[in-house]
Design an enzyme around this catalytic site. Structure first.
Site, PDB file in Angstrom:
ATOM      1  N   ASP A  94       0.822  -1.203   0.000  1.00 26.62           N
ATOM      2  CA  ASP A  94       0.000   0.000   0.000  1.00 26.62           C
ATOM      3  C   ASP A  94       0.863   1.263   0.000  1.00 26.62           C
ATOM      4  O   ASP A  94       1.535   1.547   0.982  1.00 26.62           O
ATOM      5  CB  ASP A  94      -0.897  -0.038   1.248  1.00 26.62           C
ATOM      6  CG  ASP A  94      -1.828   1.149   1.308  1.00 26.62           C
ATOM      7  OD1 ASP A  94      -2.042   1.794   0.263  1.00 26.62           O
ATOM      8  OD2 ASP A  94      -2.347   1.436   2.396  1.00 26.62           O
ATOM      9  N   ASP A 311      -2.056   6.296  -6.110  1.00 37.57           N
ATOM     10  CA  ASP A 311      -2.216   5.399  -4.971  1.00 37.57           C
ATOM     11  C   ASP A 311      -2.449   3.953  -5.398  1.00 37.57           C
ATOM     12  O   ASP A 311      -3.524   3.600  -5.872  1.00 37.57           O
ATOM     13  CB  ASP A 311      -3.382   5.870  -4.106  1.00 37.57           C
ATOM     14  CG  ASP A 311      -3.524   5.011  -2.872  1.00 37.57           C
ATOM     15  OD1 ASP A 311      -2.731   5.176  -1.942  1.00 37.57           O
ATOM     16  OD2 ASP A 311      -4.397   4.138  -2.860  1.00 37.57           O
TER      17      ASP A 311
END
Ligand SMILES: *[C@@H]1O[C@H](CO)[C@@H](O)[C@H](O)[C@H]1NC(C)=O
Ligand SMILES: *[C@@H]1O[C@H](CO)[C@@H](O)[C@H](O)[C@H]1NC(C)=O
Ligand SMILES: *[C@@H]1O[C@H](CO)[C@@H](O)[C@H](O)[C@H]1NC(C)=O
Ligand SMILES: *[C@@H]1O[C@H](CO)[C@@H](O)[C@H](O)[C@H]1NC(C)=O
Ligand SMILES: *[C@@H]1O[C@H](CO)[C@@H](O)[C@H](O)[C@H]1NC(C)=O
Length: 481
Positions: A94, A311
């Protein structure tokens, strides 16, 4: 929302979109150190072994599994070794958060099984000869909390607590132990190397992180810019440069994930916006099939131009509604009269029998320094079933406090590209790449260039539409305050 949470949001501010740490016991809201500027140099947590420059390395090869497509589980994960002797842990990758944490022994709410097919392992400090608790008076702790923790006494652990966007949480304490990773030492060859790092030992998980989730993993590795990230810790230990890259393969799942300077393929770059919690870039222009899209003047804008957030923890791509409407109109105009279906109450879908790349336009983003990001129809359209295709672009349903809508570019546009994050020079760059093929990474110490191959840990693939939208969900939580 109660007063406590308001205080957190106040402190975190608009910038810290995804992650915040809260001392769970005594109402200290230290939050991220990165905007306070006074944090001690994390070099203090350097491990003595790691200071031996003889083991300096720059090319680290991390196997990557999973599949970020919206019609799959929308999740990329990697395998890391922790402890001495090392055991394997599967952690979600992440770039939207900072810390590494894993489920720990004694945790009653932690998942024991994963629908993704791998065995889950609880980290047990007692089974590692090198495991040490990070005390609340440790430099790392006071840096993270930007000062001493109130009520800190000897032998008290340093707590951590993270709330993700979907409201799921992990809390526990910081542990220091060995992390084992693969170091490239030849073309398509690696050797294990290790370093000590501080990470979270999860004692209590809630929401999608607790037991019962199909997509359970052992934890999350955050690749954010914070000094507390594993990347920063390894860099502080002299093990790596703060440069990493990923190539997410949406065709076959998995891909390449490497730490170190990429020399092949070549790629162009743009500057990352400084002092942001996320990887933000300035958007200059957006075109669909060569037609310019009118960008609103009020999107996520810190008097610094229009920004987009890159992201990898987000599956799709989110656009302000006016931008979304224009893109959809231009995309669908390529096939006039096509019947549209709404699937799962949120996806715009249609039947199409031919090659989508011939039937629909390319969507092209242009950023500062002329860096372009080309999204092909096969990237932004996904096959739902048979000949039914759905549009991956989504309307942002989140806004900043000032009512500015956010451009959030996730795996939908990042897949099948090599994306290079250079935190040494604060740049990000990318280029189209077949993620099933290798890339070449330079070893800093020797200057040698090694090929790093594509790995795929997973063969399992679950069909869940629009699942792990961590950042998105977080935005909803955050902005509904
Ligand atoms: C992070 O670490 C670097 C180098 O170790 C240091 O220069 C910098 O001030 C630190 N940043 C913060 C926000 O603590
Ligand atoms: C760390 O690496 C060294 C050198 O390869 C090795 O001797 C040692 O056993 C490793 N330690 C752990 C905990 O893996
Ligand atoms: C880099 O940008 C230049 C100028 O726009 C372009 O001609 C070139 O193809 C780009 N290189 C890569 C690897 O994308
Ligand atoms: C950062 O920029 C410097 C100067 O332009 C360059 O020499 C160096 O190679 C760059 N670092 C990386 C990791 O690309
Ligand atoms: C990517 O490379 C692999 C291995 O060389 C090849 O089998 C595959 O067809 C390529 N995929 C694309 C989309 O070109």
């Amino acid at each position: 929302m109660d007063l406590q949470e308001r205080l957190v949001f106040f402190l975190v501010g608009l910038f810290l979109l995804q992650l915040f740490c809260v001392a769970n016991a005594n109402l200290v809201f230290p939050v991220e150190s990165k905007f306070k500027g006074s944090v001690e140099n994390l070099a203090a947590i350097k491990d003595h072994d790691a200071q031996r420059r003889g083991r300096f390395l720059s090319a680290v090869d991390i196997p990557l599994g999973g599949n970020g497509r919206a019609n799959s589980n929308g999740l990329y994960y990697t395998k890391i070794g922790l402890g001495s002797p090392a055991k394997d842990y599967y952690v979600q990758v992440d770039t939207g958060s900072d810390l590494l944490w894993v489920n720990c022994v004694g945790c009653t709410t932690c998942p024991r099984k994963s629908g993704l097919g791998m065995d889950l392992t609880l980290y047990d400090p007692a089974q590692s000869t090198a495991s040490t608790l990070v005390g609340c008076d440790d430099k790392f702790c006071t840096s993270t909390y930007n000062g001493p923790i109130s009520g800190c006494s000897r032998d008290m652990a340093c707590p951590y607590s993270i709330t993700y966007g979907d409201g799921s949480t992990t809390t526990g304490s910081y542990i220091k132990d060995y992390i084992t990773f693969n170091r490239a030492n030849g073309d398509l060859k690696t050797v294990p190397d290790n370093s000590t790092v501080i990470f979270g030992c999860g004692a209590k998980q809630s929401g999608t992180l607790s037991s019962g989730s199909e997509e359970s993993l052992d934890g999350i590795i955050g690749l954010g810019q914070s000094n507390a990230s594993v990347l920063s810790q390894l860099a502080a230990a002299g093990k790596v440069k703060r440069v990493f890259s990923h190539c997410l393969d949406s065709y076959n799942g998995g891909g390449v994930f490497a730490i170190g300077e990429v020399v092949q393929p070549k790629f162009n770059k743009t500057s990352l916006v400084q002092k942001m919690a996320h990887y933000n870039v300035n958007l200059k222009d957006l075109e669909v099939g060569g037609d310019s899209v009118q960008l609103p003047t009020d999107i996520f804008d810190f008097s610094n131009g229009r920004q987009a957030i890159i992201d990898s923890g987000t599956t799709l791509a989110y656009l302000p509604s006016t931008v979304y409407d224009q893109i959809l109109e231009k995309v669908l105009a390529a096939q006039p009269g096509m019947k549209l279906y709404l699937v799962e109450e949120q996806f715009t879908c249609f039947r199409f029998d031919d090659n989508v790349d011939d039937g629909f336009p390319i969507v092209k983003f242009t950023f500062d320094d002329g860096l372009t990001l080309t999204t092909y129809p096969h990237d932004y359209l996904f096959l739902f079933k048979e000949n039914m295709w759905c549009v991956g672009w989504q309307k942002s349903i989140a806004q900043t406090k000032d009512g500015q809508e956010i451009i959030l570019l996730g795996d939908l546009v990042l897949s099948n590209k090599l994306v290079v994050y250079d935190l040494e020079n604060m740049t990000i760059g990318w280029t189209d790449h077949n993620c099933s093929t290798s890339i070449k990474v330079k070893d800093d110490e020797t200057g040698k260039v090694y090929a790093v191959s594509a790995h795929d840990l997973s063969s399992a693939s679950t069909v869940i539409i629009g699942s792990v939208l961590t950042l998105l969900m977080m935005l909803i939580t955050m902005l509904s305050s």
